[in-house]
Design a protein around this motif. Structure first.
Motif, PDB file in Angstrom:
ATOM      1  N   LEU A   1       0.943  -1.212  -0.002  1.00  0.00           N
ATOM      2  CA  LEU A   1      -0.063  -0.126   0.158  1.00  0.00           C
ATOM      3  C   LEU A   1       0.948   1.453   0.043  1.00  0.00           C
ATOM      4  O   LEU A   1       1.759   1.519   0.725  1.00  0.00           O
ATOM      5  CB  LEU A   1      -0.921  -0.035   1.124  1.00  0.00           C
ATOM      6  CG  LEU A   1      -1.987   1.185   1.426  1.00  0.00           C
ATOM      7  CD1 LEU A   1      -3.472   0.504   1.926  1.00  0.00           C
ATOM      8  CD2 LEU A   1      -1.532   2.340   2.080  1.00  0.00           C
ATOM      9  N   LEU A   2       0.814   2.037  -0.815  1.00  0.00           N
ATOM     10  CA  LEU A   2       1.288   3.361  -1.055  1.00  0.00           C
ATOM     11  C   LEU A   2       0.353   4.407  -0.416  1.00  0.00           C
ATOM     12  O   LEU A   2      -0.610   4.532  -0.933  1.00  0.00           O
ATOM     13  CB  LEU A   2       1.734   3.733  -2.549  1.00  0.00           C
ATOM     14  CG  LEU A   2       2.762   3.017  -3.003  1.00  0.00           C
ATOM     15  CD1 LEU A   2       2.921   2.993  -4.436  1.00  0.00           C
ATOM     16  CD2 LEU A   2       4.245   3.238  -2.417  1.00  0.00           C
ATOM     17  N   LEU A   3       0.989   5.357   0.281  1.00  0.00           N
ATOM     18  CA  LEU A   3       0.302   6.462   0.791  1.00  0.00           C
ATOM     19  C   LEU A   3       0.890   7.838   0.414  1.00  0.00           C
ATOM     20  O   LEU A   3       2.082   7.988   0.641  1.00  0.00           O
ATOM     21  CB  LEU A   3       0.432   6.549   2.205  1.00  0.00           C
ATOM     22  CG  LEU A   3      -0.716   7.366   2.893  1.00  0.00           C
ATOM     23  CD1 LEU A   3      -2.205   6.640   2.710  1.00  0.00           C
ATOM     24  CD2 LEU A   3      -0.512   7.522   4.479  1.00  0.00           C
ATOM     25  N   PHE A   4       0.219   8.537  -0.470  1.00  0.00           N
ATOM     26  CA  PHE A   4       0.718   9.767  -0.897  1.00  0.00           C
ATOM     27  C   PHE A   4      -0.069  10.899  -0.130  1.00  0.00           C
ATOM     28  O   PHE A   4      -1.187  10.880   0.215  1.00  0.00           O
ATOM     29  CB  PHE A   4       0.465  10.050  -2.418  1.00  0.00           C
ATOM     30  CG  PHE A   4       0.964   9.189  -3.480  1.00  0.00           C
ATOM     31  CD1 PHE A   4       2.054   9.603  -3.974  1.00  0.00           C
ATOM     32  CD2 PHE A   4       0.524   7.744  -3.748  1.00  0.00           C
ATOM     33  CE1 PHE A   4       2.667   8.664  -4.949  1.00  0.00           C
ATOM     34  CE2 PHE A   4       1.359   6.998  -4.454  1.00  0.00           C
ATOM     35  CZ  PHE A   4       2.361   7.378  -5.094  1.00  0.00           C
ATOM     36  N   TYR A   5       0.657  11.960   0.214  1.00  0.00           N
ATOM     37  CA  TYR A   5      -0.139  12.903   1.216  1.00  0.00           C
ATOM     38  C   TYR A   5       0.377  14.303   0.951  1.00  0.00           C
ATOM     39  O   TYR A   5       1.523  14.387   0.494  1.00  0.00           O
ATOM     40  CB  TYR A   5       0.055  12.299   2.624  1.00  0.00           C
ATOM     41  CG  TYR A   5       1.597  12.352   2.949  1.00  0.00           C
ATOM     42  CD1 TYR A   5       2.192  13.094   3.566  1.00  0.00           C
ATOM     43  CD2 TYR A   5       1.827  11.044   2.612  1.00  0.00           C
ATOM     44  CE1 TYR A   5       3.568  12.966   3.759  1.00  0.00           C
ATOM     45  CE2 TYR A   5       3.635  10.532   2.889  1.00  0.00           C
ATOM     46  CZ  TYR A   5       4.116  11.683   3.494  1.00  0.00           C
ATOM     47  OH  TYR A   5       5.346  11.600   3.984  1.00  0.00           O
ATOM     48  N   THR A   6      -0.224  15.426   1.266  1.00  0.00           N
ATOM     49  CA  THR A   6       0.326  16.739   1.347  1.00  0.00           C
ATOM     50  C   THR A   6       0.758  17.044   2.818  1.00  0.00           C
ATOM     51  O   THR A   6       0.391  16.221   3.715  1.00  0.00           O
ATOM     52  CB  THR A   6      -0.758  17.854   1.052  1.00  0.00           C
ATOM     53  OG1 THR A   6      -1.859  17.628   1.744  1.00  0.00           O
ATOM     54  CG2 THR A   6      -1.079  17.572  -0.453  1.00  0.00           C
ATOM     55  N   ASP A   7       1.512  18.200   2.810  1.00  0.00           N
ATOM     56  CA  ASP A   7       2.150  18.616   3.805  1.00  0.00           C
ATOM     57  C   ASP A   7       1.400  18.726   5.160  1.00  0.00           C
ATOM     58  O   ASP A   7       1.717  19.005   6.577  1.00  0.00           O
ATOM     59  CB  ASP A   7       3.309  19.483   4.074  1.00  0.00           C
ATOM     60  CG  ASP A   7       2.770  20.789   3.166  1.00  0.00           C
ATOM     61  OD1 ASP A   7       1.459  20.799   3.310  1.00  0.00           O
ATOM     62  OD2 ASP A   7       3.319  21.728   3.141  1.00  0.00           O
ATOM     63  N   GLY A   8       0.075  19.294   4.773  1.00  0.00           N
ATOM     64  CA  GLY A   8      -0.716  19.487   6.027  1.00  0.00           C
ATOM     65  C   GLY A   8      -1.176  18.094   6.972  1.00  0.00           C
ATOM     66  O   GLY A   8      -1.584  18.474   8.053  1.00  0.00           O
ATOM     67  N   LEU A   9      -0.760  16.966   6.425  1.00  0.00           N
ATOM     68  CA  LEU A   9      -1.028  15.758   7.393  1.00  0.00           C
ATOM     69  C   LEU A   9      -0.021  15.767   8.656  1.00  0.00           C
ATOM     70  O   LEU A   9      -0.219  15.417   9.408  1.00  0.00           O
ATOM     71  CB  LEU A   9      -1.042  14.740   6.228  1.00  0.00           C
ATOM     72  CG  LEU A   9      -1.228  13.192   7.311  1.00  0.00           C
ATOM     73  CD1 LEU A   9      -2.622  13.042   7.628  1.00  0.00           C
ATOM     74  CD2 LEU A   9      -0.694  11.944   6.300  1.00  0.00           C
ATOM     75  N   VAL A  10       1.248  16.204   8.203  1.00  0.00           N
ATOM     76  CA  VAL A  10       2.407  15.951   9.232  1.00  0.00           C
ATOM     77  C   VAL A  10       2.903  17.224   9.682  1.00  0.00           C
ATOM     78  O   VAL A  10       3.447  17.144  10.798  1.00  0.00           O
ATOM     79  CB  VAL A  10       3.691  15.266   8.321  1.00  0.00           C
ATOM     80  CG1 VAL A  10       3.094  13.663   8.091  1.00  0.00           C
ATOM     81  CG2 VAL A  10       3.881  15.850   7.083  1.00  0.00           C
ATOM     82  N   GLU A  11       2.586  18.301   9.314  1.00  0.00           N
ATOM     83  CA  GLU A  11       3.114  19.414   9.712  1.00  0.00           C
ATOM     84  C   GLU A  11       2.035  20.316  10.767  1.00  0.00           C
ATOM     85  O   GLU A  11       0.996  20.747   9.849  1.00  0.00           O
ATOM     86  CB  GLU A  11       3.629  20.352   8.386  1.00  0.00           C
ATOM     87  CG  GLU A  11       4.418  21.628   8.947  1.00  0.00           C
ATOM     88  CD  GLU A  11       5.035  22.351   7.655  1.00  0.00           C
ATOM     89  OE1 GLU A  11       6.029  23.111   7.831  1.00  0.00           O
ATOM     90  OE2 GLU A  11       4.565  22.041   6.415  1.00  0.00           O
ATOM     91  N   ARG A  12       2.427  20.438  11.606  1.00  0.00           N
ATOM     92  CA  ARG A  12       1.489  21.406  12.499  1.00  0.00           C
ATOM     93  C   ARG A  12       2.401  22.488  13.195  1.00  0.00           C
ATOM     94  O   ARG A  12       3.603  22.171  13.486  1.00  0.00           O
ATOM     95  CB  ARG A  12       0.744  20.504  13.322  1.00  0.00           C
ATOM     96  CG  ARG A  12      -0.188  19.326  12.949  1.00  0.00           C
ATOM     97  CD  ARG A  12      -1.124  19.987  12.301  1.00  0.00           C
ATOM     98  NE  ARG A  12      -2.032  18.854  11.538  1.00  0.00           N
ATOM     99  CZ  ARG A  12      -3.241  18.261  12.010  1.00  0.00           C
ATOM    100  NH1 ARG A  12      -3.498  18.431  13.170  1.00  0.00           N
ATOM    101  NH2 ARG A  12      -3.734  17.301  11.221  1.00  0.00           N
TER     102      ARG A  12
END
Length: 498
Positions: free
Chosen positions: A435-446
């Motif tokens: 399974l590949l997970l693509f994401y934008t930085d809003g997921l990890v950056e707070r």
């Protein structure tokens, strides 16, 4: 009392000069009280009568003390220094020994008088002053020292130095006030900002000149009223109005941006079947109304033997960023149809951003360069090969057999930042069930956590769902990392090899 006042109205030829002056002082006090209580002149006179009655003095005396004039106006009550008139009989002659004397009125207690005047000054935020223009002598009330933030021990300042307290921007108003008083010899009214210690007060200044026998100004009577509370209320009301307008405008912009996102970015419910893959996607707008922006994804079958996958984030927020997102996404999808490798697609997109895609910035009155981060990939389902490149964007996550890792690739700077950035395609071979997970930085950056902590939380959350489908993995990751980001959009694309 009203009858006595009317009998000495200014302009009445029958009125004695002293009575005329007393009536003028009463009129000034009425105007001041009308301003303070926000009422009509007659109602203000009722307030004056009530004050005079409570203090045991004539209205003229109370008015004189209220406006800072000399209180020894004609007609003062005998208890305050006047000479009692001789009693007369009904026929006009002297009253005989047997004539009944009218009941004597009790003298007003000077202490009560001072307390009443202090009350008037406190409730009205008033202070009075008198300057003798011939001798330079000045008298200030106690409240006026407080309004100016001045030590009473220092005494009143000379009239010429009073402008030193005025804010420079209001000096023309102060000069006009003085010209009206001393040159035109007329009463004047102005509102000035005055430095009082470390603060600035809005003071309403009501003044009139005292003329000598030759008609020249001999003294000035001045009343100061603190108008700062009214200005604060007006400022608060204007601020609330401005904030309300801004809130409505921001809400409208957020609604527009979200509608653009929904219209241009397909968000299917449940898993979606692609050649050799099962895909799921989530898009969460920023919680903050001002931060909705340009996150996007793409998952499209180019043929039965190839799938185009991409995810990215356009700089900026609001409708301009959402519109720019549509242009970037459309351009990259068009480049994918040319058969170019992912790194060449991103290089071409970089040139387009530099030359043809400025981000509109109406507030600045000019366009500013558009930048974007992206990951672009081609997947071949037959050999299960993923060829991908990235530019200024977080790398994909690979979940395999319960282990999670971030795929390694060159960093690559943001698109639109350099003329010729170093970009490189990477080949990753996948297995069934990966399974590949693509994401934008809003997921990890707070704001409230380090970026490295965000990546650690992402990897830990992915490991907790081994063998789960794309929908389940996305939902768990979003819950573990805090769902919607208050400051940035979040887009997550999960694809599973079948």
């Amino acid at each position: 009392m009203r009858h006595d006042r009317d009998a000495a109205r200014p302009g009445d030829p029958a009125a004695e000069p002293g009575a005329v002056r007393a009536a003028a002082v009463v009129e000034q006090a009425k105007g001041m009280l009308a301003e303070r209580f926000g009422c009509g002149v007659e109602a203000a006179y009722d307030h004056l009568l009530e004050l005079a009655s409570d203090s045991g003095m004539e209205p003229e005396t109370a008015a004189a003390l209220l406006v800072g004039a000399d209180p020894d106006v004609p007609g003062g009550h005998p208890a305050h220094g006047g000479v009692p008139e001789p009693r007369t009989a009904p026929d006009g002659g002297p009253a005989g020994p047997g004539a009944a004397a009218p009941p004597a009125e009790p003298a007003a207690d000077p202490g009560d008088l001072a307390a009443q005047l202090a009350l008037v000054q406190r409730l009205g935020d008033l202070g009075w002053a008198r300057w003798d223009l011939a001798t330079g002598e000045a008298r200030w009330s106690a409240r006026l020292y407080e309004l100016f933030g001045r030590d009473p021990a220092a005494g009143p300042p000379p009239l010429g130095r009073l402008t030193g307290h005025v804010v420079p921007a209001d000096l023309p108003h102060a000069e006009h006030l003085m010209r009206t008083l001393l040159v035109r010899r007329e009463p004047a009214d102005a509102e000035l900002r005055v430095r009082a210690g470390n603060a600035v007060r809005h003071l309403r200044v009501m003044a009139e000149p005292v003329l000598d026998a030759g008609g020249e100004p001999a003294a000035l009577h001045v009343v100061f009223q603190d108008a700062s509370p009214r200005h604060r209320d007006e400022l608060m009301a204007a601020t609330r109005l401005q904030l309300g307008r801004r809130r409505r405008r921001v809400a409208e912009e957020r609604h527009t941006a979200v509608e653009i996102q929904r219209a241009l970015l397909p968000l299917p419910r449940g898993p979606r079947e692609l050649p050799g893959l099962r895909a799921a996607v989530r898009y969460l707008p920023a919680c903050s109304e001002t931060r909705v922006g340009g996150d996007w994804y793409e998952a499209t079958a180019l043929s039965e033997d190839e799938v185009f996958l991409a995810i990215g984030d356009v700089s900026g927020h609001g409708p301009p960023a959402a519109a720019a997102m549509a242009r970037v996404r459309g351009a990259l999808s068009g480049l994918a149809c040319t058969g170019a490798a992912p790194d060449r697609m991103l290089a071409s997109l970089n040139r387009m951003l530099l030359n043809r895609m400025p981000l509109e910035a109406p507030a600045r009155g000019r366009d500013r360069p558009l930048t974007a981060g992206a990951v672009a990939a081609r997947y071949e389902p037959g050999p299960r090969v993923l060829t991908w490149a990235r530019a200024g964007h977080p790398p994909p996550l690979l979940l395999r057999d319960g282990a999670a890792e971030l795929l390694a690739a060159p960093e690559g700077v943001l698109l639109g930042a350099l003329d010729a950035p170093d970009l490189e395609s990477v080949i990753t071979r996948l297995h069934r069930g990966d399974l590949l997970l693509f994401y934008t930085d809003g997921l990890v950056e707070r704001r409230d956590r380090d970026l490295a902590d965000g990546f650690r939380m992402l990897l830990a959350a992915a490991r907790e769902r081994p063998g789960a489908g794309p929908d389940a993995v996305i939902d768990h990751v979003l819950r573990s990392l805090g769902a919607a980001n208050p400051d940035d959009d979040t887009c997550v694309l999960a694809v599973q090899v079948v």
